[in-house]
Design a protein around this motif. Structure first.
Motif, mmCIF file in Angstrom:
data_model
loop_
_atom_site.group_PDB
_atom_site.id
_atom_site.type_symbol
_atom_site.label_atom_id
_atom_site.label_comp_id
_atom_site.label_asym_id
_atom_site.label_seq_id
_atom_site.Cartn_x
_atom_site.Cartn_y
_atom_site.Cartn_z
ATOM 1 N N GLU A 207 0.926 -3.844 7.384
ATOM 2 C CA GLU A 207 0.651 -2.463 6.951
ATOM 3 C C GLU A 207 1.728 -1.987 5.973
ATOM 4 O O GLU A 207 1.416 -1.403 4.926
ATOM 5 N N VAL A 208 2.987 -2.261 6.295
ATOM 6 C CA VAL A 208 4.097 -1.864 5.426
ATOM 7 C C VAL A 208 3.985 -2.588 4.083
ATOM 8 O O VAL A 208 4.134 -1.978 3.018
ATOM 9 N N ALA A 209 3.699 -3.887 4.102
ATOM 10 C CA ALA A 209 3.556 -4.647 2.864
ATOM 11 C C ALA A 209 2.413 -4.099 2.014
ATOM 12 O O ALA A 209 2.527 -4.010 0.788
ATOM 13 N N GLY A 210 1.314 -3.713 2.658
ATOM 14 C CA GLY A 210 0.203 -3.128 1.921
ATOM 15 C C GLY A 210 0.592 -1.846 1.215
ATOM 16 O O GLY A 210 0.209 -1.610 0.066
ATOM 17 N N GLU A 211 1.377 -1.008 1.891
ATOM 18 C CA GLU A 211 1.859 0.234 1.258
ATOM 19 C C GLU A 211 2.798 -0.067 0.100
ATOM 20 O O GLU A 211 2.729 0.571 -0.946
ATOM 21 N N LEU A 212 3.668 -1.041 0.285
ATOM 22 C CA LEU A 212 4.613 -1.411 -0.764
ATOM 23 C C LEU A 212 3.864 -1.925 -1.990
ATOM 24 O O LEU A 212 4.262 -1.670 -3.126
ATOM 25 N N SER A 213 2.765 -2.608 -1.783
ATOM 26 C CA SER A 213 1.949 -3.140 -2.871
ATOM 27 C C SER A 213 1.326 -2.034 -3.716
ATOM 28 O O SER A 213 0.884 -2.271 -4.831
ATOM 29 N N ALA A 214 1.300 -0.819 -3.202
ATOM 30 C CA ALA A 214 0.690 0.306 -3.911
ATOM 31 C C ALA A 214 1.651 1.001 -4.875
ATOM 32 O O ALA A 214 1.295 2.016 -5.473
#
Length: 135
Positions: A101-108
């Motif tokens: 979830e954190v990685a997905g946010e960082l990807s944004a």
């Protein structure tokens, strides 16, 4: 809690959806990206999940020991991380799902045109010491 390394790649990962290289971004786009990264890290720090992060310079050298009394060997005929890894973040989260979830946010993080980069991030758990139980 478990620690994870989130790796940001220059090359070697699948292309991001907004795949304009950062050296082609406007100064405002670079600033917006850096601000997002800083705000994101501060939010994770606030809830105890942030450990550290760094952007990496494009310069770097591989080095290895080449025997007693000999100078170290540098570089070689292989892909170098300076060509592959742009930066990293270390997080300490409760579950693997939270790491994703954190990685997905960082990807944004915003990129060219202010649109999310939607880059692929590599999520790697830290090795943990083996627990030995003795009676």
């Amino acid at each position: 809690m478990a620690k994870y390394l989130l790796l940001k790649h220059y090359r070697g990962a699948p292309e991001s959806l907004n795949d304009v290289p950062m050296d082609q971004w406007t100064p405002e786009e670079v600033s917006a990206h850096a601000r997002y990264m800083s705000d994101f890290a501060a939010r994770l720090e606030g809830n105890g999940e942030f450990v550290d992060s760094q952007a990496l310079s494009a310069e770097g050298t591989f080095v290895r020991h080449d025997g007693e009394g000999r100078p170290p060997v540098t570089d070689g005929p292989f892909a170098e991380t300076k060509d592959l890894i742009a930066g990293w973040m270390v997080i300490d989260v409760e579950t693997y799902e939270r790491a994703l979830e954190v990685a997905g946010e960082l990807s944004a993080a915003p990129g060219a045109g202010g649109k999310p980069v939607q880059e692929w991030l590599e999520v790697r758990p830290f090795l943990t010491p083996c627990v030995t139980v003795t009676d």
